[in-house]
Structures are given as C-alpha cells and as structure tokens.
Design a protein around this motif. Structure first.
Motif, mmCIF file in Angstrom:
data_model
loop_
_atom_site.group_PDB
_atom_site.id
_atom_site.type_symbol
_atom_site.label_atom_id
_atom_site.label_comp_id
_atom_site.label_asym_id
_atom_site.label_seq_id
_atom_site.Cartn_x
_atom_site.Cartn_y
_atom_site.Cartn_z
ATOM 1 N N ALA A 68 1.176 -1.569 -0.295
ATOM 2 C CA ALA A 68 0.116 -0.053 0.051
ATOM 3 C C ALA A 68 1.009 1.475 -0.087
ATOM 4 C CB ALA A 68 -0.873 -0.135 0.962
ATOM 5 N N SER A 69 2.119 1.316 0.820
ATOM 6 C CA SER A 69 2.508 2.024 0.843
ATOM 7 C C SER A 69 3.432 1.988 -0.126
ATOM 8 C CB SER A 69 3.727 2.061 2.143
ATOM 9 O OG SER A 69 3.025 2.202 3.398
ATOM 10 N N THR A 70 4.053 1.380 -0.988
ATOM 11 C CA THR A 70 4.668 2.020 -2.246
ATOM 12 C C THR A 70 4.020 2.391 -3.569
ATOM 13 O OG1 THR A 70 5.945 -0.441 -1.593
ATOM 14 C CG2 THR A 70 6.592 0.655 -4.302
ATOM 15 N N CYS A 71 2.924 1.455 -3.325
ATOM 16 C CA CYS A 71 1.983 2.250 -4.505
ATOM 17 C C CYS A 71 1.836 4.298 -4.387
ATOM 18 C CB CYS A 71 0.687 1.325 -4.316
ATOM 19 S SG CYS A 71 -0.900 2.056 -5.358
ATOM 20 N N ILE A 72 1.548 4.170 -3.216
ATOM 21 C CA ILE A 72 1.028 6.744 -3.224
ATOM 22 C C ILE A 72 3.111 7.068 -3.667
ATOM 23 C CG2 ILE A 72 0.550 8.366 -1.493
ATOM 24 C CD1 ILE A 72 -0.328 5.476 -0.130
ATOM 25 N N ASP A 73 4.337 6.009 -3.508
ATOM 26 C CA ASP A 73 5.621 6.594 -3.214
ATOM 27 C C ASP A 73 5.877 7.300 -4.587
ATOM 28 O OD1 ASP A 73 6.015 6.787 -0.787
ATOM 29 O OD2 ASP A 73 7.143 4.310 -1.045
ATOM 30 N N ASP A 74 5.757 6.648 -5.440
ATOM 31 C CA ASP A 74 6.779 7.163 -6.971
ATOM 32 C C ASP A 74 5.851 7.556 -7.784
ATOM 33 O OD1 ASP A 74 8.188 5.772 -6.139
ATOM 34 O OD2 ASP A 74 8.133 3.811 -6.972
ATOM 35 N N PHE A 75 4.636 8.517 -7.338
ATOM 36 C CA PHE A 75 3.823 9.143 -8.565
ATOM 37 C C PHE A 75 4.335 10.459 -8.459
ATOM 38 C CE2 PHE A 75 0.805 6.191 -7.519
ATOM 39 C CZ PHE A 75 0.363 6.110 -8.863
ATOM 40 N N VAL A 80 -2.707 13.022 -9.126
ATOM 41 C CA VAL A 80 -2.691 11.297 -9.144
ATOM 42 C C VAL A 80 -2.804 11.071 -7.439
ATOM 43 C CG1 VAL A 80 -2.117 9.107 -10.069
ATOM 44 C CG2 VAL A 80 -3.019 11.093 -11.548
ATOM 45 N N LYS A 81 -1.452 11.293 -7.732
ATOM 46 C CA LYS A 81 -0.959 10.996 -5.974
ATOM 47 C C LYS A 81 -2.117 10.929 -5.122
ATOM 48 C CE LYS A 81 3.095 11.231 -3.602
ATOM 49 N NZ LYS A 81 4.611 11.312 -3.089
ATOM 50 N N THR A 82 -2.684 11.984 -4.634
ATOM 51 C CA THR A 82 -3.589 12.575 -3.797
ATOM 52 C C THR A 82 -5.018 11.316 -4.198
ATOM 53 O OG1 THR A 82 -2.617 15.202 -3.587
ATOM 54 C CG2 THR A 82 -4.936 14.418 -2.731
ATOM 55 N N MET A 83 -5.004 11.548 -5.068
ATOM 56 C CA MET A 83 -6.497 10.239 -5.657
ATOM 57 C C MET A 83 -5.736 9.143 -4.868
ATOM 58 S SD MET A 83 -7.416 7.614 -8.084
ATOM 59 C CE MET A 83 -6.115 7.761 -9.046
ATOM 60 N N VAL A 84 -5.457 8.461 -4.832
ATOM 61 C CA VAL A 84 -4.524 6.894 -4.766
ATOM 62 C C VAL A 84 -4.254 6.879 -2.958
ATOM 63 C CG1 VAL A 84 -2.418 5.486 -5.076
ATOM 64 C CG2 VAL A 84 -3.176 6.570 -7.161
ATOM 65 N N LYS A 85 -3.376 8.057 -3.161
ATOM 66 C CA LYS A 85 -3.358 8.375 -1.623
ATOM 67 C C LYS A 85 -4.999 8.243 -0.596
ATOM 68 C CE LYS A 85 -0.698 10.124 2.334
ATOM 69 N NZ LYS A 85 -1.594 9.773 3.396
ATOM 70 N N MET A 86 -6.044 9.026 -0.767
ATOM 71 C CA MET A 86 -6.951 8.600 -0.183
ATOM 72 C C MET A 86 -6.891 7.460 -0.558
ATOM 73 S SD MET A 86 -8.413 12.059 -1.475
ATOM 74 C CE MET A 86 -10.168 11.215 -1.640
#
Length: 109
Positions: A68-75, A80-86
């Motif tokens: 879950a954390s890795t999914c957010i890191d590289d955006f 997009v990063k905000t949407m994925v982080k939410m």
C-alpha cells in the motif's frame, strides 16, 4: 481497486507508478497476504511452532502494508497521488493496526 485504476488517465510520468500500483494491488495481492495470515493464525495450536507461524504472519501483514505504501510513493502528479493516497489510507490504517496486534500478540509468548 485495480479496476478503478484501469479507468484513470495519467500523465506519462505517472504511467510507470500506476502500472506498479496495479501490479502490487492487482489480483487482490494485499488481500491474499492478509488472508494467508488469518489461515496461518488458525494453525497455531501449541507453542511448539508458535514462532514459525507468527513469523509468517508478521511477514505477510508487513508485505500488505508495504504494498500500500509503495503504491503511493512514486507518483509525481499531485492529483493522481492525492487520489491514490486517499484510496490507500484506509488499507494502510487497517493493515497497520493488524500488524500492531500481531506484534503485540507475538511479544507475549
């Protein structure tokens, strides 16, 4: 989650991270890791193999949290990063809580 990510248009700089995120979360990988943990907990019948089973559980729950954390890191794209982080926040909270419970349980034996 993966189906939702398939529908999102991203910039070229976010295409790679989006692909990585789909791979990490696709086919419910995090859910599979957590499910394996639950099955493993059922195998703890005595203290003889307790450490072995707890080690497996800790590994799989940690892997789900890392995914879950890795999914957010590289955006790079803020939207997009905000949407994925939410989307990942709830998974991270629950997985982190599960890991805390597992670690606490393991430390008592």
């Amino acid at each position: 989650m993966s189906n939702y990510l398939d529908d999102k248009k991203t910039s070229p700089t976010d295409d790679g991270p989006m692909k990585d995120c789909k791979e990490l979360l696709g086919d419910a990988r995090a859910i599979e890791e957590l499910t394996k943990s639950i099955v493993e907990m059922d195998k703890i019948k005595d203290y003889k193999n307790f450490r072995f089973h707890m080690s497996n559980i800790e590994t799989w729950v940690s892997a789900a949290l890392t995914d879950a954390s890795t999914c957010i890191d590289d955006f790079e794209g803020k939207n997009v990063k905000t949407m994925v982080k939410m989307m990942m926040d709830e998974l991270e909270k629950r997985t982190s809580n599960a890991l805390c419970i597992v670690n606490s349980y393991a430390s008592h034996y």
